[in-house]
Design a protein around this motif. Structure first.
Motif, mmCIF file in Angstrom:
data_model
loop_
_atom_site.group_PDB
_atom_site.id
_atom_site.type_symbol
_atom_site.label_atom_id
_atom_site.label_comp_id
_atom_site.label_asym_id
_atom_site.label_seq_id
_atom_site.Cartn_x
_atom_site.Cartn_y
_atom_site.Cartn_z
ATOM 1 N N TYR A 137 0.865 -1.146 -0.067
ATOM 2 C CA TYR A 137 -0.059 -0.007 0.024
ATOM 3 C C TYR A 137 0.940 1.324 0.178
ATOM 4 C CZ TYR A 137 -4.380 -2.628 0.938
ATOM 5 O OH TYR A 137 -5.481 -3.359 0.870
ATOM 6 N N GLN A 172 0.798 5.318 0.894
ATOM 7 C CA GLN A 172 0.016 6.595 1.731
ATOM 8 C C GLN A 172 0.692 7.802 1.654
ATOM 9 O OE1 GLN A 172 -0.376 5.843 5.884
ATOM 10 N NE2 GLN A 172 -2.427 7.080 5.997
ATOM 11 N N SER A 179 -2.331 12.940 5.065
ATOM 12 C CA SER A 179 -3.426 13.333 5.134
ATOM 13 C C SER A 179 -4.402 12.507 4.283
ATOM 14 C CB SER A 179 -3.671 14.915 4.643
ATOM 15 O OG SER A 179 -2.936 15.601 5.608
ATOM 16 N N GLN A 180 -4.158 11.340 3.734
ATOM 17 C CA GLN A 180 -4.828 10.441 2.921
ATOM 18 C C GLN A 180 -4.666 9.015 3.471
ATOM 19 O OE1 GLN A 180 -4.395 10.480 -1.257
ATOM 20 N NE2 GLN A 180 -3.926 12.900 -1.162
ATOM 21 N N GLY A 181 -5.653 8.295 3.319
ATOM 22 C CA GLY A 181 -5.539 6.709 3.817
ATOM 23 C C GLY A 181 -4.824 6.187 2.786
ATOM 24 N N PRO A 182 -4.298 4.855 3.097
ATOM 25 C CA PRO A 182 -3.390 4.003 2.217
ATOM 26 C C PRO A 182 -4.063 3.782 1.023
ATOM 27 C CG PRO A 182 -3.507 3.351 4.476
ATOM 28 C CD PRO A 182 -4.614 4.027 4.686
ATOM 29 N N PHE A 229 -4.090 0.894 -2.129
ATOM 30 C CA PHE A 229 -3.669 -0.493 -2.595
ATOM 31 C C PHE A 229 -2.790 -0.108 -4.012
ATOM 32 C CE2 PHE A 229 -3.741 -4.950 -3.379
ATOM 33 C CZ PHE A 229 -3.823 -4.876 -4.992
ATOM 34 N N GLN A 269 -0.522 -6.788 -5.329
ATOM 35 C CA GLN A 269 -0.487 -7.803 -4.503
ATOM 36 C C GLN A 269 -0.139 -9.152 -5.270
ATOM 37 O OE1 GLN A 269 -4.404 -10.110 -3.372
ATOM 38 N NE2 GLN A 269 -3.854 -9.230 -1.356
ATOM 39 N N TYR A 298 3.730 0.500 2.407
ATOM 40 C CA TYR A 298 3.685 -0.371 3.711
ATOM 41 C C TYR A 298 3.569 -1.849 2.834
ATOM 42 C CZ TYR A 298 1.965 3.503 6.805
ATOM 43 O OH TYR A 298 2.061 4.379 7.319
ATOM 44 N N ALA A 332 -8.928 -10.067 8.772
ATOM 45 C CA ALA A 332 -8.428 -8.877 9.155
ATOM 46 C C ALA A 332 -7.006 -9.085 9.460
ATOM 47 C CB ALA A 332 -8.791 -8.253 10.299
ATOM 48 N N ASN A 388 -4.703 -9.849 7.385
ATOM 49 C CA ASN A 388 -3.913 -9.559 6.206
ATOM 50 C C ASN A 388 -3.948 -8.038 6.009
ATOM 51 O OD1 ASN A 388 -6.689 -8.889 5.557
ATOM 52 N ND2 ASN A 388 -6.484 -9.901 3.358
ATOM 53 N N LEU A 389 -4.382 -7.213 7.086
ATOM 54 C CA LEU A 389 -4.279 -5.969 7.142
ATOM 55 C C LEU A 389 -3.540 -5.305 8.318
ATOM 56 C CD1 LEU A 389 -7.536 -4.434 5.351
ATOM 57 C CD2 LEU A 389 -5.330 -4.803 4.476
ATOM 58 N N PHE A 414 -0.408 -3.131 9.300
ATOM 59 C CA PHE A 414 0.561 -2.652 8.793
ATOM 60 C C PHE A 414 1.778 -2.124 9.784
ATOM 61 C CE2 PHE A 414 -1.566 -0.246 5.456
ATOM 62 C CZ PHE A 414 -3.005 -0.842 5.539
ATOM 63 N N GLY A 415 2.917 -2.355 9.475
ATOM 64 C CA GLY A 415 4.086 -2.067 10.143
ATOM 65 C C GLY A 415 4.215 -0.522 10.209
ATOM 66 N N THR A 416 5.576 0.108 10.242
ATOM 67 C CA THR A 416 5.738 1.499 10.207
ATOM 68 C C THR A 416 5.970 1.971 8.803
ATOM 69 O OG1 THR A 416 8.215 0.921 10.697
ATOM 70 C CG2 THR A 416 6.658 1.719 12.548
#
Lengths: 116, 111
Positions: B36, B38, B41-44, B46, B49, B87, B96, B98-99, B101-103
């Protein structure tokens, strides 16, 4: 297609107050997620819905956080009472199904919460 | 739940190819690898895969060696607009887990 809608975009509250966030997923998406993203960290899953049922809420601090997805469409996430450490961006994501379809999960832009 | 390790940050000049590697030594047989992107100020969002070998789409390629213990996201000819956090996620396609997220890796593209 329209994306995942979230409101409000920003919210500032005092500690011990209550706050609610709203999410409208992509039309037809059965799966909905709420995430918490603290500054400098990756998003952390809070709760997952499949239609209007909860699939996983093991990471949700249930003493103060609650979420619902009535009628399997829109969802609300509530914090009551808020603490300083709840300051974060709250992200909503949706997908066609639990597998995410061919295009993964679609995230909204989030609600930035500041607790003072 | 397979843990992933990525570089914290990377810099690249515009027009270069960027390769971001993710280590996932404990990947399970049913796990997929998902990347992903990011922006602030936005969501991740895709990106791509894959399960094994190579996957390519209009924005990136994903290389996965035979042992699947690592993967490399390749971004061809990056531009300033590719500056973002990337990410790497590993997990089953359903559920869940599979979602997680690390740093992530903060990529900065320099003019």
């Amino acid at each position: 297609e329209a994306g995942v809608a979230q409101s409000p975009r920003y919210k500032i509250i005092e500690k011990r107050q209550s706050v609610a966030f709203w999410c409208n997923p992509i039309s037809g998406h059965a799966t909905l997620y709420w995430y918490q993203q603290i500054l400098g960290q990756g998003p952390k899953l809070l709760i997952q819905f499949q239609n209007n049922g909860v699939v996983d809420d093991s990471q949700l601090p249930k003493d103060r956080f609650s979420a619902e997805r009535l009628k399997g469409v829109d969802s609300t996430l509530k914090i009551q009472p808020a603490k300083l450490e709840d300051s974060a961006v709250y992200l909503c994501a949706s997908s066609l199904d639990l597998a995410g379809g061919n295009y993964g999960y679609t995230f909204g832009s989030g609600t930035r919460l500041t607790v003072v | 739940l397979a843990k992933t390790t990525q570089p914290i940050s990377m810099d690249s000049y515009e027009g270069q190819e960027v390769n971001i590697t993710c280590s996932h030594n404990n990947i399970a047989t049913n796990d997929y690898i998902t990347w992903y992107q990011q922006f602030p100020s936005q969501g991740p969002r895709f990106i791509i895969q894959g399960y094994k070998t190579k996957v390519t789409n209009e924005v990136a390629s994903l290389f996965i060696p035979a042992d699947r213990k690592s993967s490399t996201l390749s971004l061809p000819r990056v531009s300033l607009s590719d500056t973002a956090v990337y990410y790497c996620l590993v997990g089953e396609r359903t559920g869940a887990n599979n979602l997680f997220f690390g740093t992530g890796t903060r990529l900065t593209v320099i003019p």
